[in-house]
Design an enzyme around this catalytic site. Structure first.
Site, PDB file in Angstrom:
ATOM      1  N   THR A 176       1.738  -6.032   3.720  1.00  0.00           N
ATOM      2  CA  THR A 176       0.330  -6.418   3.847  1.00  0.00           C
ATOM      3  C   THR A 176       0.126  -7.669   4.718  1.00  0.00           C
ATOM      4  O   THR A 176       0.907  -8.614   4.643  1.00  0.00           O
ATOM      5  CB  THR A 176      -0.260  -6.662   2.440  1.00  0.00           C
ATOM      6  OG1 THR A 176       0.046  -5.523   1.641  1.00  0.00           O
ATOM      7  CG2 THR A 176      -1.762  -6.854   2.479  1.00  0.00           C
ATOM      8  N   GLU A 205       1.383  -0.816  -3.633  1.00  0.00           N
ATOM      9  CA  GLU A 205       2.115   0.409  -3.249  1.00  0.00           C
ATOM     10  C   GLU A 205       1.135   1.560  -2.965  1.00  0.00           C
ATOM     11  O   GLU A 205       1.462   2.719  -3.178  1.00  0.00           O
ATOM     12  CB  GLU A 205       3.126   0.832  -4.317  1.00  0.00           C
ATOM     13  CG  GLU A 205       4.279  -0.133  -4.507  1.00  0.00           C
ATOM     14  CD  GLU A 205       5.230  -0.165  -3.325  1.00  0.00           C
ATOM     15  OE1 GLU A 205       5.246  -1.208  -2.637  1.00  0.00           O
ATOM     16  OE2 GLU A 205       5.926   0.817  -3.083  1.00  0.00           O
TER      17      GLU A 205
END
Ligand SMILES: Cc1cc2nc3c(=O)[nH]c(=O)nc-3n(C[C@H](O)[C@H](O)[C@H](O)COP(=O)(O)OP(=O)(O)OC[C@H]3O[C@@H](n4cnc5c(N)ncnc54)[C@H](O)[C@@H]3O)c2cc1C
Length: 403
Positions: A136, A380
């Site tokens: 991220t 996830e």
């Protein structure tokens, strides 16, 4: 081949051991580290040594997140391998505490990535390393094909530049598996993962987040500036193969999504067990032999939650079993993650509701489990992203056709 839904005999000892540890260590320290956010849970060092010992003795291959490696399918039947032992142990540990499980040394999501895609040589080299996973970025979350961190070849190294946010265990780990692009113009196929060890010049942990739940787990922002990483730390193939697309890095998710599903299932089980005791104290006992609608409303709610829990558990087992038996499981892994993530949030919050003010206060862990479970429906791949993947797989659409 068919799935037997009973826990295999050879893993029952492991499950019991994890449950005992969850009761005696994780549960006991759950509130302490929820309140003392960012303090290092020293109690886990001893536990991690035990998990290492299990792995080394061969009795607990895959006793944590580091064990999810695919092996060649057995010719003579079904494999109950490291993926299954990992999900079963993670489920039990998350019955104890999700935040502490995520803080377990050497059991990071980066370890799963290494276990999933590293070569045998890399596996050996990174043995014993505690690895976090950094995908991220400030401008890229769900759309992971859009990452901006770059990896530029230079002699025997790659030079990494970029910023990663929300890295679980990013402060405490020994290394980070970083996703970076070799060439932004070449799209998904150019995204590769690199193991960057702590202490590498140019890698700086900038800050830790304050969070709603899993406060025992540290969540870091890490910046990479001219960060030089040896070429042999690239996981998988260095070639940009357009037809392979995202396959290399995405392969990790097929193994890690069932792990996160197991976390949600373990946390939800904790809330269900607690509410079952509270209902019993109040004289309400669910009867499995009568239709739910003929029972006390709280008993009916309990039965409904258990049915939902069971569905998530079975999907998780299916995805895991497929991984152990070397079958492609992207669809099942996303189904399991979507179902478990949603059920985890629903069950833990419903248990707070059923317990009334007791469930909302800090004298019980119910309110904490409701906070902890939310992240399991986010990281996830969020609920919506899992549903998108399921839809793409079922409808046979590419990511360009269905966004
Ligand atoms: C505590 C915590 C720990 C984390 N740990 C890690 C870690 O270890 N490593 C790491 O790399 N990341 C980590 N993350 C990041 C996490 O994986 C991302 O937050 C997640 O992928 C979502 O990305 P985003 O926050 O940018 O939300 P966005 O992608 O901006 O999404 C916002 C909302 O839009 C929805 N959405 C987005 N795209 C679509 C679409 N195409 N269709 C329908 N809905 C859509 C999402 O589902 C979500 O509800 C962590 C996050 C948190 C909070």
């Amino acid at each position: 081949m068919s799935i037997n839904l009973e826990v295999p005999g050879k893993l029952r000892g492991l499950v019991k051991q994890c449950h005992d540890v969850a009761t005696q260590v994780l549960r006991r320290n759950a509130r302490k580290y929820d309140l003392a956010e960012h303090d290092y849970p020293v109690e886990l060092d001893m536990l991690a040594a035990m998990v290492d010992g299990l792995g080394a003795s061969g009795n607990g291959s895959g006793a944590g997140a580091s064990g999810v490696r695919r092996t060649a399918a057995a010719e003579d039947g079904v494999v109950n391998g490291s993926n299954l032992s990992s999900v079963l142990s993670i489920m039990e540990m998350c019955w104890g505490d999700v935040g502490l499980l995520l803080s377990m040394p050497r059991q990071g999501l980066g370890n799963s990535a290494i276990a999933s895609v590293a070569s045998d040589e890399q596996l050996k080299r990174f043995e014993g390393v505690w690895a976090a996973m950094a995908i991220t970025e400030p401008d890229c979350g769900s759309d992971s094909a859009n990452i901006r961190t770059t990896a530029r070849p230079d002699g025997d190294d790659y030079i990494l530049d970029g910023e990663k946010i929300f890295v679980t265990a990013g402060g405490r780990c020994d290394a980070v598996v970083v996703w970076a692009t070799l060439d932004k113009s070449k799209g998904r196929a150019a995204i590769k993962s690199f193991v960057v060890e702590k202490g590498t010049p140019g890698m700086v942990v900038e800050r830790l987040e304050h969070k709603l739940g899993i406060r025992a787990s540290d969540t870091a922002t890490i910046r990479f500036t001219d960060c030089r990483v040896p070429k042999e730390n690239l996981l998988g193939s260095p070639d940009i193969e357009a037809e392979q697309g995202f396959a290399g890095v995405m392969q990790t998710f097929d193994n890690t999504r069932p792990l996160v599903a197991a976390m949600a299932i373990g946390c939800a089980r904790a809330a269900l067990d607690e509410i079952e005791d509270l209902l019993k104290e109040a004289g309400v006992e669910p009867d499995y032999d009568r239709p739910a609608f003929t029972q006390h409303a709280a008993a009916a709610a309990y039965l409904q939650m258990e049915a939902d829990w069971e569905a998530a558990y079975l999907l998780m087992l299916e995805a895991t079993w497929m991984a152990d038996n070397n079958q492609p499981n992207s669809l099942q892994a996303s189904m399991a993650k979507a179902k478990a993530g949603r059920v985890g949030v629903d069950i833990t919050l419903r248990c707070v509701e059923l317990a009334g003010s007791f469930g909302y206060g800090e004298n019980s862990l119910l309110e904490k489990w409701a906070r902890d479970s939310k992240i399991l429906d986010i990281f996830e791949g969020t609920q919506q992203i899992q549903q998108l993947i399921v839809a793409r797989r079922l409808l046979n659409k590419s990511s360009a056709e269905l966004k």
